[in-house]
Design an enzyme around this catalytic site. Structure first.
Site, PDB file in Angstrom:
ATOM      1  N   CYS A   5      14.665  62.084  19.161  1.00 45.37           N
ATOM      2  CA  CYS A   5      14.191  62.967  19.872  1.00 45.37           C
ATOM      3  C   CYS A   5      14.942  64.503  19.527  1.00 45.37           C
ATOM      4  O   CYS A   5      14.624  65.326  19.811  1.00 45.37           O
ATOM      5  CB  CYS A   5      14.167  62.960  21.156  1.00 45.37           C
ATOM      6  SG  CYS A   5      15.930  62.695  21.624  1.00 45.37           S
ATOM      7  N   CYS A  54      17.349  56.813  25.312  1.00 42.22           N
ATOM      8  CA  CYS A  54      18.479  57.972  26.172  1.00 42.22           C
ATOM      9  C   CYS A  54      19.588  57.253  26.503  1.00 42.22           C
ATOM     10  O   CYS A  54      20.587  57.959  26.451  1.00 42.22           O
ATOM     11  CB  CYS A  54      17.423  58.359  27.243  1.00 42.22           C
ATOM     12  SG  CYS A  54      15.712  58.785  27.039  1.00 42.22           S
ATOM     13  N   CYS A  74      17.350  64.980  27.543  1.00 43.20           N
ATOM     14  CA  CYS A  74      16.353  64.895  28.573  1.00 43.20           C
ATOM     15  C   CYS A  74      17.231  64.648  29.836  1.00 43.20           C
ATOM     16  O   CYS A  74      18.196  64.317  29.972  1.00 43.20           O
ATOM     17  CB  CYS A  74      15.302  63.789  28.470  1.00 43.20           C
ATOM     18  SG  CYS A  74      16.267  62.229  28.251  1.00 43.20           S
ATOM     19  N   ASP A  96      17.910  65.066  20.739  1.00 43.11           N
ATOM     20  CA  ASP A  96      18.994  65.492  21.691  1.00 43.11           C
ATOM     21  C   ASP A  96      20.380  65.033  21.253  1.00 43.11           C
ATOM     22  O   ASP A  96      20.651  64.103  20.466  1.00 43.11           O
ATOM     23  CB  ASP A  96      18.637  64.763  22.865  1.00 43.11           C
ATOM     24  CG  ASP A  96      17.231  65.144  23.497  1.00 43.11           C
ATOM     25  OD1 ASP A  96      16.762  66.324  23.157  1.00 43.11           O
ATOM     26  OD2 ASP A  96      16.491  64.490  24.491  1.00 43.11           O
TER      27      ASP A  96
HETATM   28 FE1  FES Z   1      16.093  62.331  24.072  1.00 44.36          FE
HETATM   29 FE2  FES Z   1      15.914  60.985  26.167  1.00 44.36          FE
HETATM   30  S1  FES Z   1      14.256  61.955  25.213  1.00 44.36           S
HETATM   31  S2  FES Z   1      17.611  61.413  24.967  1.00 44.36           S
END
Ligand code: FES
Length: 158
Positions: A36, A109, A65, A38
């Protein structure tokens, strides 16, 4: 009525615990999720208790997120008093603490938090010595205007 995972995560986000750079950290770990994009950084401070090295404090910063932030908040609380080995053996569903088991779509996540913890325990990354070396400091020069970094307190009025 059974409380849903999302409700518990939302509650944890009202006042996430242990957010922010730890200036006196002994160790830090930073990871990014290829799924993602992140990122999460975790700082650890150790102490000695009953002749054993244990985690005294943990903190984190995240560009991720809500689930990653909620799990990191829970994890940094439950890491206190754990030995490095105990901490290393914690799985994402354990790091999520009172949030309960992560739904299948949210497993990565929790893995982001798990990997940041393991990276910090590995101790290969030197703790930041100045604010410019925070997670935000690392991202801003590389963004070239393509990524907008919004402090959490500015999102409250959205
Ligand atoms: Fe990327 Fe949760 S969607 S860490």
């Amino acid at each position: 009525m059974k409380e849903e995972f999302e409700d518990r995560a939302r509650e944890a986000l009202v006042q996430p615990k242990n957010v922010g750079e730890m200036i006196d950290a002994d160790s830090v770990g930073t990871v990014g999720s290829p799924d993602c994009g992140d990122m999460l950084r975790m700082w650890l401070k150790f102490t000695e208790k009953d002749g054993k090295k244990v985690i005294d404090r943990a903190s984190f910063q995240a560009f991720g997120c809500q689930t990653a932030i909620a799990v990191a908040s829970m994890a940094t609380e439950l890491l206190k008093g754990k030995t490095p080995e105990e901490a290393r053996n914690l799985k994402p569903n354990e790091l999520s603490g009172d949030l309960g088991p992560l739904p299948p779509m949210k497993i990565h996540c929790g893995q982001l938090v798990e990997q940041a913890l393991k990276s910090a325990l590995d101790g290969k990354e030197a703790p930041a010595k100045s604010p410019v070396e925070t997670l935000a400091g690392n991202l801003q020069p590389a963004s070239n205007g393509k990524i907008k970094i919004v402090p959490l307190d500015e999102t409250a009025s959205d």
